[in-house]
Enzyme design. Structure first.
Site, PDB file in Angstrom:
ATOM      1  N   GLU A 271       0.827  -1.219   0.000  1.00  0.00           N
ATOM      2  CA  GLU A 271       0.000   0.000   0.000  1.00  0.00           C
ATOM      3  C   GLU A 271       0.855   1.261   0.000  1.00  0.00           C
ATOM      4  O   GLU A 271       0.425   2.291  -0.499  1.00  0.00           O
ATOM      5  CB  GLU A 271      -0.922   0.030   1.234  1.00  0.00           C
ATOM      6  N   HIS A 292       9.460 -26.400   0.966  1.00  0.00           N
ATOM      7  CA  HIS A 292       8.905 -27.570   0.287  1.00  0.00           C
ATOM      8  C   HIS A 292       7.729 -27.184  -0.588  1.00  0.00           C
ATOM      9  O   HIS A 292       6.905 -28.031  -0.936  1.00  0.00           O
ATOM     10  CB  HIS A 292       8.517 -28.611   1.329  1.00  0.00           C
ATOM     11  N   LYS A 403     -13.792   0.416  -2.517  1.00  0.00           N
ATOM     12  CA  LYS A 403     -14.616   0.724  -1.331  1.00  0.00           C
ATOM     13  C   LYS A 403     -15.888   1.447  -1.766  1.00  0.00           C
ATOM     14  O   LYS A 403     -16.978   1.151  -1.300  1.00  0.00           O
ATOM     15  CB  LYS A 403     -13.834   1.625  -0.363  1.00  0.00           C
TER      16      LYS A 403
HETATM   17  O1  LIG Z   1      -8.720   1.820  10.038  1.00  0.00           O
HETATM   18  P1  LIG Z   1      -9.712   1.878   8.957  1.00  0.00           P
HETATM   19  O2  LIG Z   1     -10.088   3.288   8.611  1.00  0.00           O
HETATM   20  O3  LIG Z   1     -10.911   1.038   9.237  1.00  0.00           O
HETATM   21  O4  LIG Z   1      -9.038   1.317   7.664  1.00  0.00           O
HETATM   22  C1  LIG Z   1      -8.621  -0.020   7.554  1.00  0.00           C
HETATM   23  C2  LIG Z   1      -7.845  -0.258   6.285  1.00  0.00           C
HETATM   24  O5  LIG Z   1      -8.698  -0.076   5.196  1.00  0.00           O
HETATM   25  C3  LIG Z   1      -8.372   0.648   4.058  1.00  0.00           C
HETATM   26  O6  LIG Z   1      -9.013   0.119   2.946  1.00  0.00           O
HETATM   27  C4  LIG Z   1      -6.949   1.013   3.788  1.00  0.00           C
HETATM   28  O7  LIG Z   1      -6.514   0.665   2.518  1.00  0.00           O
HETATM   29  C5  LIG Z   1      -6.011   0.465   4.805  1.00  0.00           C
HETATM   30  O8  LIG Z   1      -4.820   1.210   4.744  1.00  0.00           O
HETATM   31  C6  LIG Z   1      -6.588   0.574   6.193  1.00  0.00           C
HETATM   32  O9  LIG Z   1      -5.637   0.123   7.114  1.00  0.00           O
END
Ligand SMILES: O=P(O)(O)OC[C@H]1O[C@H](O)[C@H](O)[C@@H](O)[C@@H]1O
Length: 431
Positions: A271, A292, A403
Site C-alpha cells: 500500500e 517444500h 470501497k
Molecule cells: O482503520 P480503517 O479506517 O478502518 O481502515 C482499515 C484499512 O482499510 C483501508 O481500505 C486502507 O486501505 C487500509 O490502509 C486501512 O488500514
C-alpha cells in the site's frame, strides 16, 4: 535488528547491486534521511509515525483495558492496518489469552469463530482509523448481536480505538465506551506502535514499555548513510534490487510465530509503495514450510525476486528423540532448533549458490523489545524506499475505488464506481 545484504551484491547475485552503485545510492539516502527527519520534526502526515516510540503512552492504553482485565479471550474487529499490527504482536508473543482477529466478512467463518468463544469472558477490541470501514462496522454489529443473544453486556466489554470523528467515535460516545485515539498523522499500516496495535498486546499482558523501547533504540540508528543504519540498508537494497528487475519481494520468516509479520509487511510494502506504476510486490512465505513449496521457483524460476529472510534466536528448544533407524540416527544428535537453523542456512546458501539475491534480517529473540525494533525498522525502511521511489508513501487512493463501488452496490449512496460491476465483460466457459 541487524541486516546482512551481502547476498544481494552484484558480485554474488543477478540481479544484484554493486558496491559502487550502493555508494552512489547512499547520496540519495542522505537526502531522503534529511527529508524524513524534517517530516518527523514537523509532525508531518505519515512521517509522524516514526515518532510513535516517544508519543505512545502505555499507561493510557493499560487504563483503557482495565475494565476487561479478567478477559480470557480477545476478539479484535478491524481490517488492514487496524488489525495486522496487533495480530503480528500477539501472534509472535506467548500469552494465555486466546486472540481472534475478525478481518474478513466470510459469514461461515465469523459464525464459527464466535461460537468458539466464551463470550462472558471475552473482550472486544474495535479498531478503525476512519470509523467508516464497512467490513469492520458490519462485523462489530454482528459481534454485538452475538453478545446480546448470549446475555452478555457488550458495552461492559468493548474498547474502541478510532479517529476524532466518525460513526465509530459517535457510537463510543453514545455508549460511553472506553476509547483511545488513533494518533494524528499516522496511517493505519504505520500504527502498530500506537493504541491500534497495543490494546491487544495490553489485554494479553505483554510488556508495552519494552515494545516502545525496542522501537526507540532503532529510531536512534536512523542516520544519513545506509551503511550505518540497518533499516535504511534494507529499504535501499530492496529498492535497488527492484530497479534491477527484482519486482517481487518474498518475505520468509523462520519462525511460525512470525508468519503474521509477513502479512503485516505485505500491507506496509504494497500500500505504501504500489503507486505511479512503481512498487515491489510483497509475497508471504514461511520457513521451513515453504522450502517444500515455493523454493523451487525462488531458486530456478525467473530472476525477478528478492528473498528476505527473517531469523530469530529460538526462545525454547526441543531435542529430537533418538531412534534405532540407521538413516535417521543423525537427527538424534540434534534439536529441532538445530534443524531449523541448518535448514535456514542451507536455503540461504542454495539461493546464493544459484546467484539469487537474498537479504537476511536478524533479531536476537522473539520478545517485545526485539519485535518493537523490527516493526519500527521495517516502517523506516519503507519510508526510505518511498522517498527513493518518489511516491507518496502515506496514501492509498487505489484502495478507495473498490470501497466506493462496494458501498454503491449495497445502496450506501450514489457511487459511479458501482456501475463498473454491471459493465463487466464476460467470456464464460461453462461445464
Ligand atoms: O482503520 P480503517 O479506517 O478502518 O481502515 C482499515 C484499512 O482499510 C483501508 O481500505 C486502507 O486501505 C487500509 O490502509 C486501512 O488500514
Amino acid at each position: 535488528m541487524n541486516v546482512d545484504i551481502g547476498n544481494a551484491l552484484a558480485s554474488e547475485a543477478s540481479p544484484g547491486v554493486s558496491r559502487a552503485s550502493l555508494e552512489r545510492l547512499d547520496e540519495q539516502v542522505a537526502e531522503a534521511h534529511e527529508r524524513i527527519e524534517r517530516g518527523m520534526e514537523n509532525a508531518e502526515h505519515g512521517y509522524e509515525a516514526l515518532n510513535l516510540p516517544e508519543r505512545t503512552d502505555p499507561d493510557e492504553i493499560r487504563a483503557a483495558v482495565e475494565p476487561v482485565a479478567d478477559a480470557e479471550a480477545l476478539v479484535t474487529v478491524g481490517i488492514g492496518g487496524s488489525s495486522l499490527g496487533a495480530a503480528t504482536i500477539v501472534d509472535a508473543l506467548e500469552s494465555d489469552t486466546e486472540t481472534v482477529f475478525l478481518d474478513n466478512v466470510d459469514p461461515d467463518w465469523i459464525s464459527r469463530r464466535l461460537e468458539s468463544l466464551p463470550l462472558e469472558k471475552t473482550a472486544i477490541n474495535v479498531v478503525s482509523r476512519s470509523g467508516t470501514t464497512a467490513e469492520t462496522l458490519a462485523n462489530f454489529l454482528v459481534v454485538r448481536e452475538a453478545f446480546d443473544s448470549a446475555g452478555v453486556d457488550w458495552t461492559e466489554r468493548t474498547i474502541v480505538t478510532t479517529g476524532d470523528a466518525g460513526p465509530l467515535c459517535d457510537l463510543a460516545d453514545r455508549h460511553d465506551l472506553p476509547s483511545l485515539k488513533v494518533p494524528d498523522g499516522v496511517p493505519g499500516r504505520f500504527s502498530a506502535l500506537s493504541a491500534v496495535g497495543m490494546v491487544a498486546a495490553a489485554v494479553c499482558g505483554h510488556d508495552l514499555e519494552a515494545l516502545l523501547e525496542g522501537a526507540a533504540a532503532e529510531r536512534e540508528t536512523l542516520a544519513g548513510s545506509l551503511f550505518d543504519c540497518p533499516a535504511y540498508a534494507y529499504g535501499a537494497t530492496a529498492y535497488a534490487l527492484d530497479q534491477r528487475g527484482a519486482g517481487t519481494n518474498a518475505v520468509m520468516p523462520y519462525a511460525e510465530s512470525l508468519e503474521t509479520f509477513a502479512e503485516w509487511f505485505a500491507q506496509l510494502w504494497a500500500e505504501s509503495l504500489g503507486k505511479d506504476e512503481l512498487g515491489q510486490t510483497p509475497v508471504r512465505a514461511l520457513g521451513v514450510t515453504d522450502q517444500h513449496s515455493q523454493l523451487q521457483l525462488y531458486r530456478a524460476g525467473p530472476r525477478d525476486k528478492l528473498v528476505t529472510f527473517l531469523i530469530a534466536g529460538t526462545n525454547e528448544d526441543r531435542p529430537i528423540p533418538e531412534t534405532q533407524v540407521e538413516d535417521l540416527a543423525y537427527l538424534g544428535d540434534s534439536t529441532l532448533g538445530d534443524l531449523l537453523k541448518a535448514e535456514f542456512e542451507a536455503t540461504e546458501a542454495s539461493l546464493a549458490a544459484a546467484g539469487r539475491p537474498n537479504v537476511r534480517l536478524e533479531i536476537e529473540q522473539i520478545d517485545e523489545y526485539e519485535l518493537g525494533g523490527l516493526l519500527y525498522s521495517m516502517e523506516a525502511a519503507c519510508v526510505l524506499a518511498g522517498e527513493l521511489y518518489g511516491v507518496n508513501t502515506f496514501e492509498q487512493p487505489a484502495v478507495e475505488w473498490a470501497k466506493k463501488a462496494t458501498r454503491g452496490l449495497l445502496g450506501g449512496g450514489e457511487f459511479e464506481e458501482a456501475n463498473a460491476v454491471a459493465e463487466k465483460t464476460e467470456l464464460r466457459v461453462e461445464r
